[in-house]
Design a protein around this motif. Structure first.
Motif, PDB file in Angstrom:
ATOM      1  N   ASP A   6       0.842  -1.178   0.134  1.00 24.00           N
ATOM      2  CA  ASP A   6       0.061  -0.189   0.307  1.00 24.00           C
ATOM      3  C   ASP A   6       0.906   1.294  -0.081  1.00 24.00           C
ATOM      4  O   ASP A   6       0.334   2.248  -0.165  1.00 24.00           O
ATOM      5  N   THR A   7       2.071   1.028   0.147  1.00 26.54           N
ATOM      6  CA  THR A   7       3.098   2.110   0.054  1.00 26.54           C
ATOM      7  C   THR A   7       3.063   3.066  -1.245  1.00 26.54           C
ATOM      8  O   THR A   7       3.141   2.587  -2.304  1.00 26.54           O
ATOM      9  N   ALA A   8       2.728   4.212  -1.208  1.00 26.43           N
ATOM     10  CA  ALA A   8       2.700   4.934  -2.088  1.00 26.43           C
ATOM     11  C   ALA A   8       2.282   6.620  -1.908  1.00 26.43           C
ATOM     12  O   ALA A   8       2.157   6.932  -0.687  1.00 26.43           O
ATOM     13  N   VAL A   9       2.134   7.374  -2.976  1.00 24.00           N
ATOM     14  CA  VAL A   9       1.715   8.665  -2.717  1.00 24.00           C
ATOM     15  C   VAL A   9       0.058   8.672  -3.156  1.00 24.00           C
ATOM     16  O   VAL A   9      -0.007   8.201  -4.038  1.00 24.00           O
ATOM     17  N   TYR A  10      -0.488   9.271  -2.072  1.00 25.16           N
ATOM     18  CA  TYR A  10      -1.830   9.128  -2.269  1.00 25.16           C
ATOM     19  C   TYR A  10      -2.398  10.595  -2.752  1.00 25.16           C
ATOM     20  O   TYR A  10      -2.117  11.828  -2.134  1.00 25.16           O
ATOM     21  N   TYR A  11      -3.318  10.552  -3.697  1.00 26.56           N
ATOM     22  CA  TYR A  11      -3.784  12.096  -4.240  1.00 26.56           C
ATOM     23  C   TYR A  11      -5.234  11.945  -3.850  1.00 26.56           C
ATOM     24  O   TYR A  11      -6.070  10.881  -4.268  1.00 26.56           O
ATOM     25  N   CYS A  12      -5.878  13.335  -3.751  1.00 30.09           N
ATOM     26  CA  CYS A  12      -7.365  13.206  -3.776  1.00 30.09           C
ATOM     27  C   CYS A  12      -7.532  14.198  -5.267  1.00 30.09           C
ATOM     28  O   CYS A  12      -6.697  15.073  -5.382  1.00 30.09           O
ATOM     29  N   ALA A  13      -8.502  13.977  -5.725  1.00 29.19           N
ATOM     30  CA  ALA A  13      -8.961  14.899  -6.791  1.00 29.19           C
ATOM     31  C   ALA A  13     -10.305  15.215  -7.082  1.00 29.19           C
ATOM     32  O   ALA A  13     -11.292  14.540  -6.181  1.00 29.19           O
ATOM     33  N   LEU A  14     -10.801  16.188  -7.484  1.00 31.99           N
ATOM     34  CA  LEU A  14     -12.130  16.632  -7.433  1.00 31.99           C
ATOM     35  C   LEU A  14     -12.698  16.966  -8.806  1.00 31.99           C
ATOM     36  O   LEU A  14     -11.760  17.866  -9.767  1.00 31.99           O
ATOM     37  N   GLY A  15     -13.742  16.615  -9.225  1.00 33.40           N
ATOM     38  CA  GLY A  15     -14.333  17.131 -10.615  1.00 33.40           C
ATOM     39  C   GLY A  15     -15.982  16.869 -10.548  1.00 33.40           C
ATOM     40  O   GLY A  15     -16.344  16.103  -9.845  1.00 33.40           O
ATOM     41  N   PRO A  16     -16.561  17.073 -11.631  1.00 32.79           N
ATOM     42  CA  PRO A  16     -17.815  17.130 -11.868  1.00 32.79           C
ATOM     43  C   PRO A  16     -18.404  15.468 -12.202  1.00 32.79           C
ATOM     44  O   PRO A  16     -19.235  15.083 -11.754  1.00 32.79           O
ATOM     45  N   THR A  17     -17.294  14.827 -12.622  1.00 34.85           N
ATOM     46  CA  THR A  17     -17.480  13.140 -12.697  1.00 34.85           C
ATOM     47  C   THR A  17     -16.228  12.719 -12.640  1.00 34.85           C
ATOM     48  O   THR A  17     -15.107  13.211 -12.546  1.00 34.85           O
ATOM     49  N   LEU A  18     -16.390  11.296 -12.265  1.00 29.05           N
ATOM     50  CA  LEU A  18     -15.103  10.502 -12.080  1.00 29.05           C
ATOM     51  C   LEU A  18     -14.301  10.614 -13.208  1.00 29.05           C
ATOM     52  O   LEU A  18     -12.976  10.631 -12.981  1.00 29.05           O
ATOM     53  N   SER A  19     -14.796  10.806 -14.495  1.00 28.88           N
ATOM     54  CA  SER A  19     -13.861  10.933 -15.723  1.00 28.88           C
ATOM     55  C   SER A  19     -13.150  12.035 -16.105  1.00 28.88           C
ATOM     56  O   SER A  19     -12.580  12.480 -17.016  1.00 28.88           O
ATOM     57  N   MET A  56     -11.424  14.742 -13.618  1.00 25.88           N
ATOM     58  CA  MET A  56     -11.092  15.228 -12.625  1.00 25.88           C
ATOM     59  C   MET A  56     -10.262  16.537 -12.467  1.00 25.88           C
ATOM     60  O   MET A  56      -9.379  16.477 -13.222  1.00 25.88           O
ATOM     61  N   THR A  57     -11.131  17.654 -12.241  1.00 19.70           N
ATOM     62  CA  THR A  57     -10.372  19.002 -12.528  1.00 19.70           C
ATOM     63  C   THR A  57      -9.290  19.414 -11.656  1.00 19.70           C
ATOM     64  O   THR A  57      -8.616  20.140 -12.033  1.00 19.70           O
ATOM     65  N   PHE A  58      -9.553  19.226 -10.341  1.00 18.19           N
ATOM     66  CA  PHE A  58      -8.769  19.597  -9.407  1.00 18.19           C
ATOM     67  C   PHE A  58      -7.872  18.548  -8.828  1.00 18.19           C
ATOM     68  O   PHE A  58      -8.472  17.759  -8.484  1.00 18.19           O
ATOM     69  N   TRP A  59      -6.603  18.848  -8.309  1.00 19.11           N
ATOM     70  CA  TRP A  59      -5.819  17.603  -7.505  1.00 19.11           C
ATOM     71  C   TRP A  59      -5.138  18.274  -6.557  1.00 19.11           C
ATOM     72  O   TRP A  59      -4.676  19.348  -6.726  1.00 19.11           O
ATOM     73  N   GLY A  60      -5.316  17.548  -5.526  1.00 19.10           N
ATOM     74  CA  GLY A  60      -4.490  17.778  -4.384  1.00 19.10           C
ATOM     75  C   GLY A  60      -2.952  17.515  -4.513  1.00 19.10           C
ATOM     76  O   GLY A  60      -2.399  16.737  -5.636  1.00 19.10           O
ATOM     77  N   GLN A  61      -1.917  17.916  -3.549  1.00 19.22           N
ATOM     78  CA  GLN A  61      -0.471  17.653  -3.794  1.00 19.22           C
ATOM     79  C   GLN A  61      -0.125  16.456  -3.432  1.00 19.22           C
ATOM     80  O   GLN A  61       1.235  16.081  -3.817  1.00 19.22           O
ATOM     81  N   GLY A  62      -0.903  15.471  -2.716  1.00 25.22           N
ATOM     82  CA  GLY A  62      -0.234  14.204  -2.571  1.00 25.22           C
ATOM     83  C   GLY A  62       0.179  14.139  -1.108  1.00 25.22           C
ATOM     84  O   GLY A  62       0.808  14.972  -0.736  1.00 25.22           O
ATOM     85  N   THR A  63      -0.128  12.861  -0.724  1.00 28.37           N
ATOM     86  CA  THR A  63       0.543  12.674   0.761  1.00 28.37           C
ATOM     87  C   THR A  63       1.072  11.323   0.631  1.00 28.37           C
ATOM     88  O   THR A  63       0.412  10.365   0.122  1.00 28.37           O
TER      89      THR A  63
END
Length: 117
Positions: free
Chosen positions: A89-102, A104-111
Motif C-alpha cells: 500500500d506504500t504510495a503517494v495518495y492523491y485526492c482529486a475533485l471534478g464533476p464526474t469521475l472521468s 477530475m479537474t482539481f488535484w491535491g498535492q499528494g500525501t
C-alpha cells in the motif's frame, strides 16, 4: 478550488491511517471526490471515490475492501480510511475533485503513505 490532502505517514504492517482531503474555494453542490495512489515506478490507480450531490454525500465506492471512502459535504472534506495496511500500500495518495469521475479537474498535492514490514 484547492485541495489539501493530509494524514499520510509511516505505519507498520497491519496499522491504519485516515487521509483527509479538504477543498477550499467555491462550494460544490455536485461533484465527485476521488482518491488515487501511485506507487514507485507504477501507474496511478483509482482507490475509491465519493459522489456529492445537493450538498450531501450520495454514495461511495472503494476498490479495496480494507479501505473506506467517506466525506462531509458541509465541510467540503473527503476521507480515506485505510485499515490492515500492507507494504504494497506504500504510495503517494492523491485526492482529486471534478464533476464526474472521468473529469477530475482539481488535484491535491499528494500525501505519502509508507507501510513498513
Amino acid at each position: 478550488v484547492q485541495l489539501q490532502a493530509s494524514g499520510g505517514g509511516l505505519v507498520q504492517t497491519g496499522g491504519s491511517l485516515r487521509l483527509s482531503c479538504a477543498a477550499s474555494g467555491r462550494a460544490f453542490e455536485t461533484a465527485v471526490m476521488a482518491w488515487f495512489r501511485q506507487a514507485p515506478e507504477k501507474d496511478r490507480v483509482l482507490v475509491g471515490y465519493i459522489s456529492f450531490g445537493a450538498g450531501r454525500s450520495l454514495y461511495t465506492i472503494s476498490n479495496e475492501d480494507r479501505f473506506t471512502v467517506s466525506g462531509d459535504a458541509a465541510k467540503k472534506t473527503g476521507y480515506l480510511q485505510m485499515n490492515s495496511l500492507k507494504p504494497e500500500d506504500t504510495a503517494v495518495y492523491y485526492c482529486a475533485l471534478g464533476p464526474t469521475l472521468s473529469s477530475m479537474t482539481f488535484w491535491g498535492q499528494g500525501t505519502l503513505v509508507t507501510v513498513s514490514s
